[in-house]
Design a protein around this motif. Structure first.
Motif, short mmCIF file in Angstrom:
data_model
loop_
_atom_site.label_atom_id
_atom_site.label_comp_id
_atom_site.label_asym_id
_atom_site.label_seq_id
_atom_site.Cartn_x
_atom_site.Cartn_y
_atom_site.Cartn_z
N ASP A 1 0.59 -1.54 -0.14
CA ASP A 1 0.12 -0.08 0.24
C ASP A 1 1.05 0.96 -0.02
O ASP A 1 2.01 1.35 0.36
N ILE A 2 0.49 2.33 0.07
CA ILE A 2 0.78 3.69 -0.39
C ILE A 2 1.74 4.13 0.93
O ILE A 2 2.75 4.61 1.10
N GLU A 3 0.80 3.64 2.01
CA GLU A 3 1.53 3.92 3.33
C GLU A 3 2.24 2.65 3.84
O GLU A 3 3.22 3.42 4.82
N ASP A 4 1.96 2.19 3.47
CA ASP A 4 3.64 1.03 3.49
C ASP A 4 4.65 2.01 3.25
O ASP A 4 6.36 1.85 3.75
N PHE A 5 5.06 2.97 2.34
CA PHE A 5 6.23 3.44 1.93
C PHE A 5 6.16 5.11 2.69
O PHE A 5 7.73 4.85 3.15
N SER A 6 5.18 5.97 3.26
CA SER A 6 5.54 7.18 3.35
C SER A 6 4.48 7.58 4.02
O SER A 6 3.38 7.04 2.62
N GLN A 7 3.82 8.31 4.92
CA GLN A 7 2.81 9.52 5.03
C GLN A 7 2.92 10.44 4.10
O GLN A 7 4.30 11.28 4.27
N GLU A 8 2.20 10.46 4.09
CA GLU A 8 2.14 12.27 3.15
C GLU A 8 2.36 13.61 3.32
O GLU A 8 2.46 13.97 5.64
N ASP A 9 3.60 14.45 2.99
CA ASP A 9 3.96 16.08 4.01
C ASP A 9 4.37 16.24 2.72
O ASP A 9 3.92 15.81 1.81
N GLU A 10 5.75 17.41 3.05
CA GLU A 10 5.82 17.99 2.22
C GLU A 10 6.98 17.80 0.86
O GLU A 10 5.89 18.55 -0.23
N GLN A 11 7.20 16.76 0.93
CA GLN A 11 8.03 16.26 -0.33
C GLN A 11 7.25 15.16 -0.47
O GLN A 11 7.10 15.26 -1.48
N PHE A 12 6.41 14.50 0.26
CA PHE A 12 6.00 13.11 -0.68
C PHE A 12 4.31 13.85 -1.12
O PHE A 12 3.68 13.69 0.54
N SER A 13 3.62 13.86 -1.80
CA SER A 13 2.35 13.95 -2.18
C SER A 13 1.70 12.64 -3.33
O SER A 13 2.71 11.84 -3.73
N LEU A 14 0.40 12.37 -2.54
CA LEU A 14 -0.26 10.73 -3.75
C LEU A 14 -0.68 11.41 -4.67
O LEU A 14 -0.19 10.61 -5.71
N GLY A 15 -0.09 12.62 -4.77
CA GLY A 15 -1.14 13.04 -6.98
C GLY A 15 0.60 12.78 -7.78
O GLY A 15 0.36 12.35 -8.78
N ALA A 16 1.47 12.80 -6.98
CA ALA A 16 2.79 11.88 -7.59
C ALA A 16 3.53 10.97 -7.37
O ALA A 16 4.29 10.23 -8.79
N VAL A 17 2.78 9.47 -7.37
CA VAL A 17 2.65 8.27 -7.20
C VAL A 17 2.39 7.32 -8.31
O VAL A 17 0.42 7.99 -9.13
N GLN A 18 2.71 7.18 -8.96
CA GLN A 18 2.79 6.59 -10.35
C GLN A 18 2.41 4.42 -9.82
O GLN A 18 2.88 4.05 -9.06
N GLN A 19 1.35 4.27 -10.44
CA GLN A 19 0.45 2.58 -9.94
C GLN A 19 0.93 1.83 -11.08
O GLN A 19 0.39 2.94 -12.15
N LEU A 20 2.21 1.10 -11.51
CA LEU A 20 2.41 -0.01 -12.64
C LEU A 20 2.11 -0.66 -12.48
O LEU A 20 2.08 -1.49 -11.06
N SER A 21 1.95 -2.46 -13.41
CA SER A 21 1.86 -3.56 -13.50
C SER A 21 3.15 -3.27 -13.54
O SER A 21 3.69 -3.24 -15.36
N ARG A 22 3.66 -4.60 -13.70
CA ARG A 22 5.11 -5.57 -14.28
C ARG A 22 4.48 -6.43 -13.82
O ARG A 22 4.48 -7.61 -13.11
N LEU A 23 5.32 -8.38 -14.84
CA LEU A 23 4.92 -8.71 -14.67
C LEU A 23 6.53 -9.86 -14.63
O LEU A 23 6.86 -10.20 -15.06
N ASP A 24 6.92 -9.85 -13.29
CA ASP A 24 7.35 -10.26 -12.54
C ASP A 24 7.00 -11.43 -11.33
O ASP A 24 8.06 -11.18 -10.58
N GLU A 25 6.42 -11.47 -11.04
CA GLU A 25 5.90 -12.29 -10.28
C GLU A 25 6.01 -13.99 -10.62
O GLU A 25 5.61 -14.28 -11.34
N PRO A 26 7.09 -14.58 -9.99
CA PRO A 26 7.25 -15.93 -9.73
C PRO A 26 5.80 -16.86 -10.16
O PRO A 26 5.44 -17.03 -8.65
#
Length: 252
Positions: free
Chosen positions: A209-234
């Motif tokens: 989850d986003i909360e696993d990475f960081s809480q929203e602060d002056e440097q980190f904002s949810l609007g700058a986060v991209q959600q990606l899909s990667r085919l790499d789960e064995p």
């Protein structure tokens, strides 16, 4: 919360993407399967031990911080291999070249790799984790099998220097890693330009989850986060099959 953080740096590295045709692309950071394979090598788990390989991939959440993206390089390869001859199987490379010499064909391919790239990897154990983070740290310090960065020709240039770090989330754990110790092995140009570690651009990739990475602060904002899909789960190491995995990306 406890995190295991370690570095991956080598003169060359290649993090394979989906291969289509004769071009083998490389991502700018290691995949989920690459980290699981590296941990398996450190623990002495063979590729044929599929159950344990899957436990490594599914028992931990990972985050990546790109310290230096490196320089993208591309090599041109020619590969000679015989085509199939009914039910006959070539047991060795010598059999392919000697027994199958009349059936040899040439395959053309291009392969990408990264020169002078370095990343930090953070792991967090889930409830299904079979090995503790302390066990993984010990294995990385004294690996059973040789560790390499995507290909056997690309060994580590420096030790992984794994640290167990108490932090609230992935971002804090990655930022608390002693970066100055990492930079002494590379980024000579940065020292010449009198750059500080804080001046370097930072990119992060993480799962969960986003909360696993960081809480929203002056440097980190949810609007700058991209959600990606990667085919790499064995999905199966024996059949070399993978399934999609969702992750997030943020650039400071």
């Amino acid at each position: 919360m406890e995190h295991l953080v370690f570095r991956l740096y080598g003169a060359m590295a290649s993090w394979g993407e989906v291969a289509v045709g004769g071009i083998r692309h490389s991502a700018c950071y290691p995949s989920k399967s690459a980290i699981a394979g590296l941990l398996g090598a450190a623990l002495g788990i063979k590729r044929s031990e599929e159950t344990q390989q899957l436990e490594l991939a599914r028992g931990y959440c990972q985050a990546i911080k790109i310290v230096n993206s490196g320089v993208l390089q591309r090599d041109f390869h020619t590969i000679q291999a015989p085509d199939s001859a009914g039910k006959f199987r070539y047991r060795t490379r010598r059999d392919e070249l000697v027994v199958g010499c009349s059936r040899l064909g040439t395959i053309l391919s291009q392969r990408e790799y990264l020169a002078d790239a370095q990343v930090l990897v953070a792991l967090k154990a889930t409830e299904s984790a079979h090995w503790s983070l302390k066990d993984l740290a010990g294995a990385l310090a004294r690996p059973k099998f040789h560790l390499y960065l995507g290909r056997k020709a690309f060994p580590l240039s420096v030790p992984t220097a794994a640290h167990l770090i108490e932090a609230e989330n992935f971002r804090h754990a990655l930022d608390l890693y002693p970066l100055t110790d990492v930079l002494q092995y590379q980024l000579t140009w940065a020292r010449q330009e009198r750059w500080r570690p804080d001046d370097l651009p930072r990119q992060y990739y993480w799962e969960g989850d986003i909360e696993d990475f960081s809480q929203e602060d002056e440097q980190f904002s949810l609007g700058a986060v991209q959600q990606l899909s990667r085919l790499d789960e064995p999905l199966s190491r024996k059949r070399w099959q993978f399934q999609p995995r969702m992750e997030y990306h943020w650039r400071s």
